[in-house]
Design a protein around this motif. Structure first.
Motif, short mmCIF file in Angstrom:
data_model
loop_
_atom_site.label_atom_id
_atom_site.label_comp_id
_atom_site.label_asym_id
_atom_site.label_seq_id
_atom_site.Cartn_x
_atom_site.Cartn_y
_atom_site.Cartn_z
N GLU A 195 -12.10 -3.50 -14.44
CA GLU A 195 -12.50 -3.19 -13.06
C GLU A 195 -11.78 -4.10 -12.07
OE1 GLU A 195 -16.72 -3.41 -12.76
OE2 GLU A 195 -17.06 -1.91 -14.33
N ALA A 196 -11.68 -5.38 -12.39
CA ALA A 196 -11.04 -6.34 -11.48
C ALA A 196 -9.56 -5.99 -11.28
CB ALA A 196 -11.19 -7.76 -12.03
N ILE A 197 -8.88 -5.62 -12.35
CA ILE A 197 -7.47 -5.25 -12.24
C ILE A 197 -7.31 -4.01 -11.38
CG2 ILE A 197 -5.41 -4.53 -13.52
CD1 ILE A 197 -6.53 -6.14 -15.93
N ALA A 198 -8.18 -3.02 -11.59
CA ALA A 198 -8.11 -1.78 -10.79
C ALA A 198 -8.32 -2.08 -9.31
CB ALA A 198 -9.15 -0.79 -11.29
N ILE A 199 -9.21 -3.01 -9.00
CA ILE A 199 -9.47 -3.38 -7.60
C ILE A 199 -8.24 -4.05 -6.99
CG2 ILE A 199 -10.81 -4.95 -6.13
CD1 ILE A 199 -13.21 -4.33 -7.99
N VAL A 200 -7.58 -4.91 -7.74
CA VAL A 200 -6.37 -5.57 -7.25
C VAL A 200 -5.30 -4.52 -6.92
CG1 VAL A 200 -4.45 -7.08 -7.88
CG2 VAL A 200 -6.80 -7.77 -8.42
N ILE A 201 -5.12 -3.56 -7.81
CA ILE A 201 -4.12 -2.51 -7.59
C ILE A 201 -4.44 -1.71 -6.33
CG2 ILE A 201 -3.14 -0.37 -8.51
CD1 ILE A 201 -3.65 -1.56 -11.33
N HIS A 202 -5.68 -1.30 -6.20
CA HIS A 202 -6.10 -0.52 -5.02
C HIS A 202 -5.86 -1.32 -3.74
CE1 HIS A 202 -8.43 2.23 -2.52
NE2 HIS A 202 -9.05 1.16 -2.03
N SER A 203 -6.19 -2.61 -3.76
CA SER A 203 -6.04 -3.44 -2.57
C SER A 203 -4.57 -3.64 -2.22
CB SER A 203 -6.71 -4.79 -2.80
OG SER A 203 -8.09 -4.63 -3.03
N LEU A 204 -3.73 -3.85 -3.23
CA LEU A 204 -2.30 -4.00 -2.97
C LEU A 204 -1.75 -2.75 -2.31
CD1 LEU A 204 0.40 -5.56 -3.38
CD2 LEU A 204 0.58 -4.43 -5.61
N ASP A 205 -2.15 -1.59 -2.82
CA ASP A 205 -1.66 -0.33 -2.26
C ASP A 205 -2.15 -0.12 -0.83
OD1 ASP A 205 0.12 1.59 -3.15
OD2 ASP A 205 -1.44 3.05 -3.61
N ALA A 206 -3.35 -0.61 -0.55
CA ALA A 206 -3.91 -0.43 0.80
C ALA A 206 -3.36 -1.43 1.80
CB ALA A 206 -5.43 -0.55 0.73
N ILE A 207 -3.19 -2.67 1.36
CA ILE A 207 -2.80 -3.74 2.28
C ILE A 207 -1.29 -3.77 2.50
CG2 ILE A 207 -2.85 -6.24 2.68
CD1 ILE A 207 -5.39 -6.35 0.96
N VAL A 208 -0.53 -3.52 1.43
CA VAL A 208 0.93 -3.55 1.52
C VAL A 208 1.47 -2.19 1.08
CG1 VAL A 208 3.02 -4.83 0.93
CG2 VAL A 208 0.79 -5.97 0.81
N ILE A 265 7.03 -3.04 -5.37
CA ILE A 265 6.89 -1.86 -6.22
C ILE A 265 6.79 -2.26 -7.69
CG2 ILE A 265 8.14 0.17 -7.08
CD1 ILE A 265 9.12 0.58 -4.20
N GLU A 266 7.58 -3.26 -8.09
CA GLU A 266 7.51 -3.70 -9.49
C GLU A 266 6.15 -4.30 -9.81
OE1 GLU A 266 9.78 -6.41 -12.85
OE2 GLU A 266 10.39 -6.62 -10.75
N ILE A 267 5.56 -5.03 -8.86
CA ILE A 267 4.22 -5.59 -9.07
C ILE A 267 3.24 -4.46 -9.38
CG2 ILE A 267 2.27 -6.81 -8.04
CD1 ILE A 267 4.34 -8.16 -6.18
N GLU A 268 3.23 -3.43 -8.55
CA GLU A 268 2.30 -2.33 -8.78
C GLU A 268 2.58 -1.63 -10.10
OE1 GLU A 268 0.82 1.92 -6.91
OE2 GLU A 268 1.88 0.51 -5.59
N HIS A 269 3.86 -1.42 -10.40
CA HIS A 269 4.21 -0.77 -11.67
C HIS A 269 3.67 -1.57 -12.85
CE1 HIS A 269 6.78 -0.37 -15.24
NE2 HIS A 269 6.81 0.91 -14.93
N ASP A 270 3.90 -2.89 -12.83
CA ASP A 270 3.50 -3.72 -13.95
C ASP A 270 1.98 -3.83 -14.05
OD1 ASP A 270 6.18 -3.98 -14.36
OD2 ASP A 270 6.24 -6.16 -14.13
N LEU A 271 1.30 -3.89 -12.91
CA LEU A 271 -0.17 -3.91 -12.92
C LEU A 271 -0.73 -2.62 -13.51
CD1 LEU A 271 -0.99 -5.52 -9.46
CD2 LEU A 271 -1.68 -6.44 -11.68
N ARG A 272 -0.18 -1.51 -13.06
CA ARG A 272 -0.69 -0.21 -13.57
C ARG A 272 -0.37 -0.05 -15.06
NH1 ARG A 272 -2.74 2.96 -9.66
NH2 ARG A 272 -2.06 2.64 -7.49
N ALA A 273 0.81 -0.49 -15.48
CA ALA A 273 1.16 -0.41 -16.90
C ALA A 273 0.24 -1.28 -17.74
CB ALA A 273 2.61 -0.82 -17.10
N LEU A 274 -0.06 -2.49 -17.26
CA LEU A 274 -0.96 -3.37 -17.99
C LEU A 274 -2.37 -2.80 -18.06
CD1 LEU A 274 -1.60 -6.01 -19.43
CD2 LEU A 274 -1.86 -7.10 -17.18
N LEU A 275 -2.83 -2.24 -16.95
CA LEU A 275 -4.17 -1.65 -16.94
C LEU A 275 -4.26 -0.50 -17.94
CD1 LEU A 275 -7.01 -1.41 -15.77
CD2 LEU A 275 -6.05 0.02 -13.92
N GLN A 276 -3.26 0.35 -17.98
CA GLN A 276 -3.27 1.47 -18.94
C GLN A 276 -3.28 0.96 -20.38
OE1 GLN A 276 -3.82 4.68 -18.26
NE2 GLN A 276 -4.09 3.92 -16.17
#
Length: 249
Positions: free
Chosen positions: A223-236, A124-135
């Motif tokens: 775009e690359a960061i957004a794809i990583v976030i989407h994939s993390l949410d889908a795979i895990v 969860i922290e990974i996704e939070h930090d990725l989304r915060a960095l993307l924003q």
């Protein structure tokens, strides 16, 4: 310029002298502990464990920290008691997992070797930090889309933190994490489809390599960061967030 090992030895001596028996441990973590330290570009990150972290105890350390952060321009250490550190493994899952895997004890006992990090909260922290960095990067792009100098600087500065998060994405995916950054980026591309070149360019910019069309490249980075976030949410998918192993009835 003071050599890295001399800096660390002098910091340890000064802090021990100032803190006395209240100092339990000093731990080096981050790029210097991972063997990725670059003079003039990397920081020396330190964790200091105290028996007591009351204001009066911290005040005794002020002169040392003024020297370390003011004169030597190094980031201030993190101060915890041992109990605080153990209780923080859920909210600082990335940081403490990283620290547990790559650290060097400069003084005292090892406070992180046996820390148990809740891996569902790590994800969860990974996704939070990725989304915060993307924003944050999107806001920077809105402000500086016509200023290549600023975008180049932002791109270069963000890649170190981004690389840490990509390492932890692989951990969340149950993957071995390559020590070589290029291999890391390529593995992320294989698993998620995010363009490895977008991350490679960030490293190149950090090393002062010239590059043209920065706004276009920055867009691909977003775009690359957004794809990583989407994939993390889908795979895990997210699991229960509680620190408790079993939910209550």
């Amino acid at each position: 310029m003071i050599a890295r090992e001399e800096k660390l030895a002098e910091f340890t001596r000064r802090l021990h002298e100032a803190a006395g028996d209240n100092l339990q441990s000093i731990v080096l973590y981050g790029s210097a502990a991972r063997g990725e330290y670059h003079e003039h570009k990397s920081d020396l990150n330190l964790l200091c464990v105290l028996t007591s972290a009351k204001a009066s105890d911290l005040a005794r350390l002020a002169r040392v920290i003024h020297w370390w952060s003011g004169q030597l321009k190094e980031p201030p250490p993190q101060f915890f008691t041992l109990e605080e550190l153990r209780q923080s493994a859920d909210v600082f899952a990335i940081e403490l997992l990283d620290m547990g895997q790559n650290h060097k004890v400069l003084f005292g006992s090892d406070p992180v070797a046996d820390l148990e990090v809740p891996m569902n909260l790590h994800r969860i922290e990974i996704e939070h930090d990725l989304r915060a960095l993307l924003q944050k990067l999107r806001i920077h792009f809105v402000h500086y889309s016509e200023n290549e100098v600023q975008l180049r600087e932002i791109y270069a500065k963000s890649i170190s933190g981004m690389t840490v998060l990509l390492r932890h994405v692989l951990i969340a995916l149950g993957e071995h994490v390559p020590s070589d950054r290029s291999h890391l980026y390529r593995r992320i591309e294989e698993l998620t489809g995010a363009d490895a070149a977008a991350f490679e360019l960030g490293r190149a910019l950090r090393d002062n390599h010239p590059s043209a069309e920065i706004p276009r490249s920055f867009g691909k980075y977003l775009e690359a960061i957004a794809i990583v976030i989407h994939s993390l949410d889908a795979i895990v998918p997210k699991r229960e967030w509680q620190r408790l192993k079993h939910s209550r009835d």
